[in-house]
Design an enzyme around this catalytic site. Structure first.
Site, short mmCIF file in Angstrom:
data_model
loop_
_atom_site.label_atom_id
_atom_site.label_comp_id
_atom_site.label_asym_id
_atom_site.label_seq_id
_atom_site.Cartn_x
_atom_site.Cartn_y
_atom_site.Cartn_z
N ASP A 1 0.81 -1.22 0.00
CA ASP A 1 0.00 0.00 0.00
C ASP A 1 0.85 1.27 0.00
O ASP A 1 0.42 2.30 -0.52
CB ASP A 1 -1.01 0.00 1.15
N ASP B 1 3.38 1.42 13.14
CA ASP B 1 2.59 0.18 13.16
C ASP B 1 3.20 -0.96 13.94
O ASP B 1 2.48 -1.77 14.51
CB ASP B 1 2.28 -0.32 11.74
#
Length: 883
Positions: free
Chosen positions: A75, A485
């Site tokens: 992504d 993350d």
């Protein structure tokens, strides 16, 4: 402008070793010529500090005509090609530069089965104003070794909601000059009839889609319509050389999700009788049996989804059959990952992509969906029985250091499992993408015999972390990283995957970290966390951690600084003003004289001195962070896009980088504790600054910066205190946006660590020779084989075997091309080329070659390959045998 992966309330996780880099992006318009200060492209070798994971992999695509040719899209971290000899991935979009940083987000990828050398990528990261540029379609005739691109008149969203649906980009199997692209944001369906060079909207297509995750989101992120989400051809309805007659298209519209054309895209109709109330995430066709399989969810994903169905559409009769493996009332997830075994088309698999707890689920049918089995099931709740065994020994951090209670397990089978593919040439091999990695097995058919099969990470070479901060202490581990993350890592060996990310506490994202310059065992980090303290400390160089306490009001990490002696800390968190403490944060006191939100750093020599910057003003504290005073320095950047650091070993010396194109922008230097700053001439823009070991014979530490100098954006090094600069990267190694952090290594001259937004931690070393002498003549053997050719280029594999009796610790192989060929991309090693002479050196991970063992690498090159290849190969200056 700094943009990392958008975070949600849950972890969004994906990894590997950069084994050689691709050549520069070849745009349709020529780019600027290199500046005079730009070094040759082969002066540095570039690798990843291995993490093997860290971000979402929403798409995996196998070529349907050539075995072992596969691609993965991420992504925010570019696209990758599978390397079968090493079971690893090689990055393909490192040539994307600073100005086009959004093109590292890949919304779709397509591999041409009629011409396997062709591959296409639809790129663009955000459809809202976070990404200032439009999307593009990139095309390659050499498997991604080089690219040309066509700009689109709209944006694409590789990191937007719905990015796991697809594939949006598809090549006509009968006429490979014809491609379709599904667009978001109401832009409809687009088509190219000249192999991706030009594109035009298919104006006859009736529905651009109307679904948005949250129509009321004022940022434009969740409120954008997700558009046309997949295109599938029915290859049974055409002949070679003519466009395929029947084409299916998926639309993000819960009432009108699937359309079909039976006249090669001239006219379109909504498929009659289709399910409603869901979005069709995938449409996969089994032309042999005449079945179109569809995976449905009530939302676009990749995080959300509470209901879903699987359907089979009979292409000959128009009959729809609900083949869902779970009753609708029992679903709490949507379906997305969907694949057919091309060797046995009645075998179908699908994933419950949004089943977060206790785990994802994978379903398998060998009778076209009539009956199903699943990867795990409950025996007596909460106990469960798995068909598989998880082996994460190659990426041990995937356990998260967790010890969950049943029915949860660690490591998990996955989450956000929207990419699922069975190898079309090997029924035993399956790969699937998760929010953290690519998992796979090569024992898949054991499933049908109720025999356990092993699932392992298949992700080496694919690095997809967003890096927020870096530190390289003078002792202890060479690298500490703050990551989005997955928190961050302590690398004691850059070539090996660390056993675990920072834990106790685990931060979802670490936003800042620092060590005490004179006591590098003392380390502090701050970050985002769902609950608990946002600050942690270590007294053993980051190997182990303990949580501090938060001042009132803290909502996020912000920035943090440790005093030179490790006795004091200054923290500028989100949600609260700047605070200071002595000891390890048992209590904090508000700092006076400095605005909330300021970036803070420490002097590296004077333990009482700290610095801050915000809104164009520089602040100084000489009492351990208790009080700050604004510096009289003027002319600094007016905004907050600034990074600055104090020079180790000299009190009061500061380097500051930052700015915006419409105001002061560049690199500034202070030697008086920030009371005055001098802007360096010639540095037009600069965004990061860091220090490394001084050059041999030099007294001043080496400076590194991410900057634009003489009109060329790059990574620069200075060994004379900024008087002159040399670019150390090249156009093949740009990695999009690199504005978060940079640091040199205080122990290794020339080594530089670069933070990327999606390609992990990149580190570079000067090319200054190979490894040790591999031994006497005739202790090596080389096999050189050309594996494919195209119009003006070719691909070759080289295997180097140790035929001696002692192991090699590093190797350097040299040959001369007989016909002037030139290497474009090389993997599993690092190369230099001068004229026709090529030298290939080991990568870190294949440095050691035992007697009787081999090291293999491959490359693509321009030019016509000679019939016999190179005539001689030399290892460490001594001739090798050839075969």
């Amino acid at each position: 402008m700094r943009r990392t992966r958008v975070l949600t309330a849950v972890l969004a996780l994906a990894a590997g070793l950069l084994a050689g880099g691709p050549p520069a992006l070849a745009a349709d318009a020529p780019g600027p010529a290199p500046a005079a200060n730009s070094q040759a492209a082969d002066t540095y070798t570039w690798r990843n500090a291995r993490i093997d994971g860290g971000g979402f992999v929403p798409g995996i695509v196998f070529n349907r005509s050539e075995p072992d040719l596969a691609y993965a899209r991420t992504d925010i971290g570019g696209a990758y090609r599978w390397q079968e000899p090493t079971k690893s991935w090689t990055p393909l979009l490192d040539s994307v530069g600073w100005d086009d940083w959004g093109h590292t987000g890949v919304v779709s990828i397509a591999s041409d089965s009629a011409d396997p050398d062709r591959v296409y990528a639809a790129v663009g990261t955000y459809t809202n104003d976070w990404d200032p540029g439009n999307g593009a379609v990139m095309r390659s005739a050499d498997r991604g070794a080089s690219w040309r691109k066509t700009a689109l008149p709209f944006k694409l969203g590789g990191n937007m909601p719905g990015r796991g649906m697809g594939e949006r980009l598809a090549i006509d199997p009968h006429d490979n000059d014809v491609l379709y692209l599904g667009a978001p944001s109401g832009h409809g369906l687009w088509r190219s009839t000249d192999a991706g060079v030009t594109w035009s909207e298919v104006t006859s297509f009736p529905n651009p889609g109307n679904y948005a995750q949250d129509p009321d989101d004022e940022s434009g992120y969740a409120s954008d319509t997700q558009g046309i989400v997949w295109v599938t051809f029915d290859e049974s309805t055409g002949t070679a050389g003519s466009p395929t007659r029947t084409v299916y298209v998926g639309v993000a519209d819960k009432e009108n999700a699937v359309y079909r054309s039976t006249d090669a895209g001239a006219t379109w109709e909504r498929l009659a009788g289709q399910p409603t109330g869901y979005l069709a995430h995938k449409g996969v066709l089994d032309a042999e049996n005449g079945h179109l399989y569809l995976a449905y969810s009530d939302t676009g994903g990749p995080y959300d989804g509470g209901e879903g169905r699987l359907y089979r559409y009979a292409t000959a009769t128009g009959v729809w059959t609900d083949i869902s493996p779970v009753a609708e009332a029992d679903t709490y997830f949507g379906f997305s990952g969907l694949t057919v075994d091309r060797q046995n088309p009645g075998t179908v698999m699908a994933t419950a992509y949004s089943s977060w707890w206790p785990d994802t689920q994978i379903f398998r049918s060998t009778d076209s969906g009539a009956t199903w089995t699943q990867a795990w099931r409950y025996t007596s709740y909460p106990e469960r029985e798995n068909r598989y065994v998880m082996d994460v020994s190659s990426s041990p951090w995937l356990t998260w250091g967790a010890n969950p209670s049943p029915p949860e397990q660690t490591p998990k089978l996955g989450w956000m499992t929207e990419a699922l593919e069975i190898d079309p040439f090997d029924s035993d091999r399956m790969m699937y993408g998760t929010g953290a990695t690519i998992y796979g097995t090569e024992e898949l058919t054991n499933w049908d015999d109720d025999t356990p099969f092993t699932i392992r990470p298949m992700v080496r070479g694919l690095e997809e972390t967003a890096v927020l901060d870096l530190a390289s202490p003078p002792s202890g581990a060479p690298l500490l990283s703050a990551l989005g993350d997955i928190g961050g890592f302590r690398h004691t060996d850059l070539t090996k995957v660390p056993s675990m990310m920072f834990t106790q506490p685990n931060f979802t994202s670490t936003t800042s970290l620092d060590f005490a310059e004179s006591d590098p065992d003392t380390v502090v980090r701050v970050g985002h966390v769902d609950s608990g303290p946002h600050v942690a400390f270590s007294t053993d160089n980051g190997a182990n951690w303990f949580a501090g306490t938060d001042p009132s009001g803290v909502s996020g990490g912000g920035t943090v600084a440790a005093s030179a002696d490790g006795a004091r800390f200054v923290w500028s968190p989100e949600g609260a003003g700047v605070h200071h403490t002595t000891g390890f944060g048992a209590s904090w006191s508000a700092s006076q004289g400095i605005p909330a939100g300021a970036v803070v750093e420490s002097d590296r020599e004077d333990p009482d001195t700290f610095y801050g910057f915000t809104s164009g003003r520089f602040y100084v504290s000489r009492d351990g962070g208790a009080t700050f005073e604004a510096s009289p320095a003027a002319g600094l950047p007016a905004g907050d896009s600034v990074r600055f650091k104090a020079l180790p070993g000299t009190a009061g010396e500061i380097w500051l980088a930052g700015g915006e194109p419409d105001g002061p922008y560049g690199l500034w230097h202070s030697t008086d504790f920030g009371q005055t700053f001098t802007k360096l001439p010639g540095v037009e823009e600069a965004d990061t600054v860091g220090f490394g070991k001084a050059a041999p014979g030099a007294s001043y530490q080496t400076l590194f910066t991410g900057a634009r100098i003489d009109g060329v954006r790059g990574i620069y090094r200075s060994t004379d205190a900024g008087a002159s600069w040399v670019r150390v990267n090249d156009d093949a190694h740009q990695w999009g946006w690199t504005g978060a952090a940079i640091t040199g290594d205080p122990r290794v001259f020339g080594r530089v660590y670069v933070a990327t937004n999606g390609r992990g931690v990149i580190y570079g070393d000067p090319v200054d020779g190979g490894g040790t002498d591999p031994g006497p003549s005739s202790s090596c053997e080389v096999t050189y084989r050309v594996t494919s050719t195209w119009g003006d280029g070719f691909q070759a594999d080289v295997r180097l075997t140790n035929t001696g009796t002692t192991p090699w610790d590093g190797w350097s192989l040299t040959w001369t091309f007989p016909a002037g060929e030139r290497i474009a991309q090389l993997w599993n090693g690092a190369h230099t080329q001068s004229g026709s002479t090529v030298t290939v050196r080991n990568a870190d991970w294949n440095r050691t070659v035992a007697p009787g063992a081999s090291a293999a690498f491959g490359f693509t090159a321009s030019g016509e390959p000679a019939d016999t290849g190179p005539k001689a190969f030399a290892l460490g200056g001594k001739e090798c045998a050839t075969r």
